[in-house]
Design a protein around this motif. Structure first.
Motif, PDB file in Angstrom:
ATOM      1  N   GLN A  62     -33.865  14.295 -27.617  1.00 37.36           N
ATOM      2  CA  GLN A  62     -33.774  13.649 -26.305  1.00 37.36           C
ATOM      3  C   GLN A  62     -32.384  13.798 -25.695  1.00 37.36           C
ATOM      4  O   GLN A  62     -32.242  13.804 -24.481  1.00 37.36           O
ATOM      5  CB  GLN A  62     -34.185  12.173 -26.375  1.00 37.36           C
ATOM      6  CG  GLN A  62     -33.162  11.248 -26.989  1.00 37.36           C
ATOM      7  CD  GLN A  62     -33.288  11.129 -28.496  1.00 37.36           C
ATOM      8  OE1 GLN A  62     -33.992  11.892 -29.148  1.00 37.36           O
ATOM      9  NE2 GLN A  62     -32.587  10.167 -29.072  1.00 37.36           N
ATOM     10  N   LEU A  63     -31.355  13.949 -26.517  1.00 31.25           N
ATOM     11  CA  LEU A  63     -30.000  14.147 -26.001  1.00 31.25           C
ATOM     12  C   LEU A  63     -29.708  15.622 -25.755  1.00 31.25           C
ATOM     13  O   LEU A  63     -29.004  15.975 -24.812  1.00 31.25           O
ATOM     14  CB  LEU A  63     -28.967  13.575 -26.974  1.00 31.25           C
ATOM     15  CG  LEU A  63     -29.019  12.080 -27.251  1.00 31.25           C
ATOM     16  CD1 LEU A  63     -27.927  11.688 -28.233  1.00 31.25           C
ATOM     17  CD2 LEU A  63     -28.924  11.284 -25.981  1.00 31.25           C
ATOM     18  N   GLY A  64     -30.232  16.492 -26.601  1.00 37.65           N
ATOM     19  CA  GLY A  64     -29.963  17.916 -26.484  1.00 37.65           C
ATOM     20  C   GLY A  64     -30.506  18.543 -25.220  1.00 37.65           C
ATOM     21  O   GLY A  64     -29.948  19.507 -24.706  1.00 37.65           O
ATOM     22  N   GLN A  65     -31.572  17.972 -24.665  1.00 31.63           N
ATOM     23  CA  GLN A  65     -32.180  18.553 -23.469  1.00 31.63           C
ATOM     24  C   GLN A  65     -31.284  18.461 -22.241  1.00 31.63           C
ATOM     25  O   GLN A  65     -31.367  19.290 -21.345  1.00 31.63           O
ATOM     26  CB  GLN A  65     -33.528  17.893 -23.185  1.00 31.63           C
ATOM     27  CG  GLN A  65     -33.419  16.440 -22.760  1.00 31.63           C
ATOM     28  CD  GLN A  65     -34.761  15.774 -22.601  1.00 31.63           C
ATOM     29  OE1 GLN A  65     -35.791  16.402 -22.776  1.00 31.63           O
ATOM     30  NE2 GLN A  65     -34.759  14.499 -22.269  1.00 31.63           N
ATOM     31  N   GLY A  66     -30.421  17.467 -22.190  1.00 26.88           N
ATOM     32  CA  GLY A  66     -29.557  17.310 -21.022  1.00 26.88           C
ATOM     33  C   GLY A  66     -28.092  17.572 -21.305  1.00 26.88           C
ATOM     34  O   GLY A  66     -27.232  17.258 -20.482  1.00 26.88           O
ATOM     35  N   ALA A  67     -27.799  18.132 -22.462  1.00 29.58           N
ATOM     36  CA  ALA A  67     -26.408  18.331 -22.857  1.00 29.58           C
ATOM     37  C   ALA A  67     -25.763  19.452 -22.050  1.00 29.58           C
ATOM     38  O   ALA A  67     -26.355  20.494 -21.823  1.00 29.58           O
ATOM     39  CB  ALA A  67     -26.328  18.654 -24.342  1.00 29.58           C
ATOM     40  N   VAL A  68     -24.537  19.197 -21.633  1.00 30.61           N
ATOM     41  CA  VAL A  68     -23.710  20.212 -20.988  1.00 30.61           C
ATOM     42  C   VAL A  68     -22.581  20.519 -21.967  1.00 30.61           C
ATOM     43  O   VAL A  68     -21.794  19.635 -22.320  1.00 30.61           O
ATOM     44  CB  VAL A  68     -23.142  19.720 -19.642  1.00 30.61           C
ATOM     45  CG1 VAL A  68     -22.207  20.744 -19.043  1.00 30.61           C
ATOM     46  CG2 VAL A  68     -24.267  19.367 -18.679  1.00 30.61           C
ATOM     47  N   MET A  89     -25.820   9.258 -19.711  1.00 34.29           N
ATOM     48  CA  MET A  89     -26.120   8.023 -20.440  1.00 34.29           C
ATOM     49  C   MET A  89     -27.583   7.618 -20.317  1.00 34.29           C
ATOM     50  O   MET A  89     -28.118   6.961 -21.202  1.00 34.29           O
ATOM     51  CB  MET A  89     -25.229   6.882 -19.949  1.00 34.29           C
ATOM     52  CG  MET A  89     -23.828   6.941 -20.434  1.00 34.29           C
ATOM     53  SD  MET A  89     -22.966   5.438 -19.926  1.00 34.29           S
ATOM     54  CE  MET A  89     -21.365   5.729 -20.619  1.00 34.29           C
ATOM     55  N   THR A  90     -28.221   8.005 -19.230  1.00 36.12           N
ATOM     56  CA  THR A  90     -29.623   7.622 -19.041  1.00 36.12           C
ATOM     57  C   THR A  90     -30.546   8.289 -20.053  1.00 36.12           C
ATOM     58  O   THR A  90     -31.668   7.830 -20.246  1.00 36.12           O
ATOM     59  CB  THR A  90     -30.090   7.958 -17.612  1.00 36.12           C
ATOM     60  OG1 THR A  90     -29.805   9.328 -17.330  1.00 36.12           O
ATOM     61  CG2 THR A  90     -29.422   7.064 -16.596  1.00 36.12           C
ATOM     62  N   LEU A  91     -30.100   9.375 -20.699  1.00 37.21           N
ATOM     63  CA  LEU A  91     -30.901   9.980 -21.768  1.00 37.21           C
ATOM     64  C   LEU A  91     -30.773   9.197 -23.073  1.00 37.21           C
ATOM     65  O   LEU A  91     -31.638   9.284 -23.942  1.00 37.21           O
ATOM     66  CB  LEU A  91     -30.472  11.425 -22.016  1.00 37.21           C
ATOM     67  CG  LEU A  91     -30.760  12.426 -20.916  1.00 37.21           C
ATOM     68  CD1 LEU A  91     -30.224  13.796 -21.293  1.00 37.21           C
ATOM     69  CD2 LEU A  91     -32.248  12.498 -20.631  1.00 37.21           C
ATOM     70  N   ALA A  92     -29.708   8.441 -23.222  1.00 39.02           N
ATOM     71  CA  ALA A  92     -29.444   7.717 -24.460  1.00 39.02           C
ATOM     72  C   ALA A  92     -29.959   6.282 -24.438  1.00 39.02           C
ATOM     73  O   ALA A  92     -30.236   5.715 -25.488  1.00 39.02           O
ATOM     74  CB  ALA A  92     -27.946   7.708 -24.736  1.00 39.02           C
TER      75      ALA A  92
END
Length: 118
Positions: A62-68, A89-92
C-alpha cells in the motif's frame, strides 16, 4: 449527560492514537527502505533502477504504490550517494482527524539517506 460531554473527546483521542500509530509504523518503513536503498547504491555496478526496485520491494504494497524515489548515484569510489523516499500520508493512515482540523492530504512521509560509495 456526562456521556454526551465525554464521548466526543474520547473519540478524538482514540482516533488520534490510531492515526499517529499508523503514521509512526509507516515512517519506520520509509526510513528503512531509504537506508537499504542507499546501502545498495554504494555497491559497485548497481544502477538507479536496481535501487528503486529494491526500495519498492522493501515497502509494504500500500505504501510502495505511491512512493516517489529520488536517487543520486556517485560515479566513483568516495562519492556521496543519496536515496530519498517520499510517500503521501494518506496511503499510510485513513485521515481520521480531518473534522478537528488535522488533515493529512498534501503531506508526505519523507526520508533521505546519504552514504559514501565503495
Amino acid at each position: 449527560m456526562e456521556l454526551a460531554l465525554v464521548l466526543p473527546i474520547f473519540a478524538i483521542v482514540l482516533f488520534a492514537l490510531v492515526e499517529f500509530t499508523l503514521l509512526f509504523y509507516a515512517r519506520a518503513d520509509v526510513v528503512e527502505a531509504s537506508r537499504i536503498g542507499a546501502r545498495l547504491a554504494t555497491m559497485p555496478g548497481i544502477t538507479q533502477q536496481n535501487v528503486e526496485a529494491e526500495v519498492k520491494k522493501i515497502l509494504p504494497p500500500q505504501l510502495g504504490q505511491g512512493a516517489v524515489i529520488k536517487t543520486e548515484m556517485g560515479k566513483h569510489s568516495g562519492d556521496v550517494v543519496m536515496v530519498a523516499v517520499s510517500i503521501p500520508m494518506t496511503l499510510a493512515s485513513p485521515n481520521l482527524l480531518w473534522p478537528v482540523g488535522y488533515n493529512l492530504k498534501g503531506q508526505n512521509l519523507y526520508s533521505e539517506t546519504r552514504m559514501i560509495k565503495e
